[in-house]
Design a protein around this motif. Sequence first.
Motif, PDB file in Angstrom:
ATOM      1  N   THR A  73       0.825  -1.210   0.000  1.00 18.17           N
ATOM      2  CA  THR A  73       0.000   0.000   0.000  1.00 18.17           C
ATOM      3  C   THR A  73       0.858   1.258   0.000  1.00 18.17           C
ATOM      4  O   THR A  73       0.626   2.185  -0.764  1.00 18.17           O
ATOM      5  N   ALA A  74       1.844   1.292   0.876  1.00 17.40           N
ATOM      6  CA  ALA A  74       2.747   2.445   0.988  1.00 17.40           C
ATOM      7  C   ALA A  74       4.165   1.941   0.784  1.00 17.40           C
ATOM      8  O   ALA A  74       4.867   1.614   1.740  1.00 17.40           O
ATOM      9  N   LYS A  75       4.560   1.841  -0.479  1.00 15.13           N
ATOM     10  CA  LYS A  75       5.926   1.436  -0.810  1.00 15.13           C
ATOM     11  C   LYS A  75       6.683   2.688  -1.227  1.00 15.13           C
ATOM     12  O   LYS A  75       6.386   3.300  -2.253  1.00 15.13           O
ATOM     13  N   TYR A  76       7.674   3.028  -0.422  1.00 15.89           N
ATOM     14  CA  TYR A  76       8.381   4.289  -0.613  1.00 15.89           C
ATOM     15  C   TYR A  76       9.568   4.147  -1.570  1.00 15.89           C
ATOM     16  O   TYR A  76      10.162   3.067  -1.680  1.00 15.89           O
ATOM     17  N   ALA A  77       9.884   5.230  -2.241  1.00 18.26           N
ATOM     18  CA  ALA A  77      11.065   5.295  -3.111  1.00 18.26           C
ATOM     19  C   ALA A  77      12.276   5.445  -2.201  1.00 18.26           C
ATOM     20  O   ALA A  77      12.802   6.536  -1.988  1.00 18.26           O
ATOM     21  N   MET A 105       0.316  -3.201   3.318  1.00 13.70           N
ATOM     22  CA  MET A 105       1.719  -3.251   3.726  1.00 13.70           C
ATOM     23  C   MET A 105       2.378  -1.882   3.633  1.00 13.70           C
ATOM     24  O   MET A 105       2.051  -1.075   2.756  1.00 13.70           O
ATOM     25  N   VAL A 106       3.331  -1.670   4.551  1.00 18.27           N
ATOM     26  CA  VAL A 106       4.219  -0.510   4.516  1.00 18.27           C
ATOM     27  C   VAL A 106       5.637  -1.028   4.287  1.00 18.27           C
ATOM     28  O   VAL A 106       6.085  -1.964   4.939  1.00 18.27           O
ATOM     29  N   LYS A 107       6.360  -0.395   3.369  1.00 17.31           N
ATOM     30  CA  LYS A 107       7.732  -0.789   3.035  1.00 17.31           C
ATOM     31  C   LYS A 107       8.544   0.465   2.703  1.00 17.31           C
ATOM     32  O   LYS A 107       8.091   1.258   1.873  1.00 17.31           O
ATOM     33  N   PRO A 108       9.721   0.612   3.334  1.00 22.52           N
ATOM     34  CA  PRO A 108      10.366  -0.154   4.398  1.00 22.52           C
ATOM     35  C   PRO A 108       9.627  -0.018   5.733  1.00 22.52           C
ATOM     36  O   PRO A 108       8.687   0.770   5.854  1.00 22.52           O
ATOM     37  N   ALA A 109      10.113  -0.754   6.731  1.00 22.71           N
ATOM     38  CA  ALA A 109       9.473  -0.730   8.048  1.00 22.71           C
ATOM     39  C   ALA A 109      10.120   0.285   8.980  1.00 22.71           C
ATOM     40  O   ALA A 109       9.473   1.232   9.439  1.00 22.71           O
ATOM     41  N   GLY A 110      11.408   0.114   9.269  1.00 20.76           N
ATOM     42  CA  GLY A 110      12.070   0.908  10.302  1.00 20.76           C
ATOM     43  C   GLY A 110      11.969   2.415  10.140  1.00 20.76           C
ATOM     44  O   GLY A 110      11.610   3.123  11.095  1.00 20.76           O
ATOM     45  N   PRO A 111      12.266   2.961   8.934  1.00 18.66           N
ATOM     46  CA  PRO A 111      12.190   4.416   8.785  1.00 18.66           C
ATOM     47  C   PRO A 111      10.759   4.939   8.689  1.00 18.66           C
ATOM     48  O   PRO A 111      10.557   6.152   8.654  1.00 18.66           O
ATOM     49  N   TYR A 112       9.753   4.042   8.680  1.00 21.34           N
ATOM     50  CA  TYR A 112       8.370   4.456   8.452  1.00 21.34           C
ATOM     51  C   TYR A 112       7.445   3.899   9.534  1.00 21.34           C
ATOM     52  O   TYR A 112       6.287   3.574   9.260  1.00 21.34           O
ATOM     53  N   LEU A 113       7.945   3.812  10.766  1.00 17.16           N
ATOM     54  CA  LEU A 113       7.118   3.334  11.865  1.00 17.16           C
ATOM     55  C   LEU A 113       5.910   4.240  12.085  1.00 17.16           C
ATOM     56  O   LEU A 113       4.834   3.759  12.476  1.00 17.16           O
ATOM     57  N   ASP A 114       6.078   5.527  11.817  1.00 21.44           N
ATOM     58  CA  ASP A 114       4.947   6.443  11.976  1.00 21.44           C
ATOM     59  C   ASP A 114       3.846   6.139  10.967  1.00 21.44           C
ATOM     60  O   ASP A 114       2.653   6.255  11.273  1.00 21.44           O
ATOM     61  N   VAL A 115       4.231   5.720   9.769  1.00 25.03           N
ATOM     62  CA  VAL A 115       3.239   5.382   8.737  1.00 25.03           C
ATOM     63  C   VAL A 115       2.521   4.088   9.115  1.00 25.03           C
ATOM     64  O   VAL A 115       1.305   3.961   8.948  1.00 25.03           O
ATOM     65  N   ILE A 116       3.275   3.108   9.624  1.00 24.82           N
ATOM     66  CA  ILE A 116       2.651   1.879  10.109  1.00 24.82           C
ATOM     67  C   ILE A 116       1.601   2.220  11.158  1.00 24.82           C
ATOM     68  O   ILE A 116       0.473   1.714  11.127  1.00 24.82           O
ATOM     69  N   ARG A 117       1.959   3.088  12.093  1.00 23.30           N
ATOM     70  CA  ARG A 117       1.034   3.463  13.155  1.00 23.30           C
ATOM     71  C   ARG A 117      -0.203   4.159  12.593  1.00 23.30           C
ATOM     72  O   ARG A 117      -1.334   3.862  12.984  1.00 23.30           O
ATOM     73  N   ALA A 128       3.179  11.167   4.423  1.00 27.09           N
ATOM     74  CA  ALA A 128       2.495  10.206   5.292  1.00 27.09           C
ATOM     75  C   ALA A 128       0.992  10.194   5.031  1.00 27.09           C
ATOM     76  O   ALA A 128       0.381   9.127   4.978  1.00 27.09           O
ATOM     77  N   ARG A 129       0.371  11.373   4.852  1.00 32.59           N
ATOM     78  CA  ARG A 129      -1.066  11.397   4.564  1.00 32.59           C
ATOM     79  C   ARG A 129      -1.380  10.656   3.273  1.00 32.59           C
ATOM     80  O   ARG A 129      -2.430  10.018   3.161  1.00 32.59           O
ATOM     81  N   GLU A 130      -0.460  10.719   2.313  1.00 32.64           N
ATOM     82  CA  GLU A 130      -0.670  10.016   1.050  1.00 32.64           C
ATOM     83  C   GLU A 130      -0.818   8.507   1.265  1.00 32.64           C
ATOM     84  O   GLU A 130      -1.536   7.825   0.520  1.00 32.64           O
ATOM     85  N   ALA A 131      -0.163   7.976   2.284  1.00 28.42           N
ATOM     86  CA  ALA A 131      -0.288   6.554   2.585  1.00 28.42           C
ATOM     87  C   ALA A 131      -1.721   6.198   2.956  1.00 28.42           C
ATOM     88  O   ALA A 131      -2.211   5.111   2.623  1.00 28.42           O
ATOM     89  N   ARG A 142       5.126  -3.312  17.648  1.00 31.08           N
ATOM     90  CA  ARG A 142       4.549  -2.324  18.564  1.00 31.08           C
ATOM     91  C   ARG A 142       3.941  -1.152  17.807  1.00 31.08           C
ATOM     92  O   ARG A 142       2.925  -0.581  18.220  1.00 31.08           O
ATOM     93  N   ALA A 143       4.542  -0.789  16.682  1.00 32.34           N
ATOM     94  CA  ALA A 143       4.020   0.318  15.884  1.00 32.34           C
ATOM     95  C   ALA A 143       2.674  -0.008  15.258  1.00 32.34           C
ATOM     96  O   ALA A 143       1.933   0.900  14.864  1.00 32.34           O
ATOM     97  N   GLY A 144       2.349  -1.316  15.166  1.00 32.68           N
ATOM     98  CA  GLY A 144       1.035  -1.686  14.653  1.00 32.68           C
ATOM     99  C   GLY A 144       1.035  -2.773  13.603  1.00 32.68           C
ATOM    100  O   GLY A 144      -0.029  -3.132  13.089  1.00 32.68           O
ATOM    101  N   ALA A 145       2.200  -3.327  13.260  1.00 35.56           N
ATOM    102  CA  ALA A 145       2.255  -4.362  12.233  1.00 35.56           C
ATOM    103  C   ALA A 145       1.767  -5.695  12.791  1.00 35.56           C
ATOM    104  O   ALA A 145       2.218  -6.129  13.857  1.00 35.56           O
TER     105      ALA A 145
END
Length: 331
Positions: free
Chosen positions: A197-201, A250-262, A231-234, A308-311
């Motif tokens: 869903t949110a795959k970042y460049a 899905m959110v990708k990557p995970a670590g730099p985008y914990l806020d997006v997962i949440r 983030a709102r775009e996600a 913990r972030a929500g995954a």
Amino acid sequence: MRPLDLTARPRRNRHSAGIRALVRETVLTPDDLLLPVFLHDDADDVPLTSMPGTTRWSIPGLVAEVGRAAALGIRGVVLFPKVEEADKSADGAEAANPDGLVPRAIAAIKDAHPDVLVVTDVALDPYSSAGHDGIVGPDGRVLNDETVEVLVRQALTHARAGADVVAPSDMMDGRVGAIRAGLDGEGFTTTSIMAYTAKYASAFYGPFRGALDSAPKDGDKKGYQMDPGNAREALREYHLDVAEGADAVMVKPAGPYLDVIRRIAEVSTLPVAAYQVSGEYLMLKAASAAGWLDEREVILETLTGIKRAGADVILTYFATQAAEWLTSGRG
């Protein structure tokens, strides 16, 4: 010394291992993990220098690795093929070849391990002579609608071979709805779609592209993957994927985008997956190999942080390593 007059002492819930385990809010288990695996059509299994500790598997080697992961409690694997240059083309037609590497691997895994979930990547970059996730037009742009047609054929090929879940990672508009319609139209109503869903460049994909030899020959993927500043775009992508029939997001990557997962987890009625990508893996591996970090501690901490972030589901190359620690009681 006279004790402080405190009614609230949060440390009471931390003073022993027993109490810490009793009140722990987030508990990581092998059930949370999916193992991404690399495969090729060679007879040999090849350790990957770009990602130490991982392997590009032959089909027999892959089947054995899937069995090892299943024995540790890992429920499923995600397949990523390295395709021979001779099989790559501008339209990525090999992606829908029923006798191709991925369909044969699906069948082999299902024959040996019928209860293991097989998740397949749906995108054209391993099959594209241009190295992009879609068909490149004469102006250098990736063509959305023409690509979606091929992605539907690819997803159907995987479903016919026995895939449980197809995971479109291409970031084309409308592909989830088109794949859902294609699957349902052929009776694959129980084949799930786990949408990227949110795959970042992201700059964290480099080792993965080295493992599959799938880097773009020209340009980059910023015209279809998401801008790291957004983030709102996600959430917009999330609502579109839900409306089009996704079964998980899905959110990708995970670590730099914990806020997006949440953000997504707070609104989602669907399972939320997160992908701890190759660059995240390599950073932890390299720092641990140099003696700068405790490998077990940082792996389990980062995976717990993603949960913990929500995954609900975590794709990670550390899956078998983490599962070994968790099942042995060392987690």
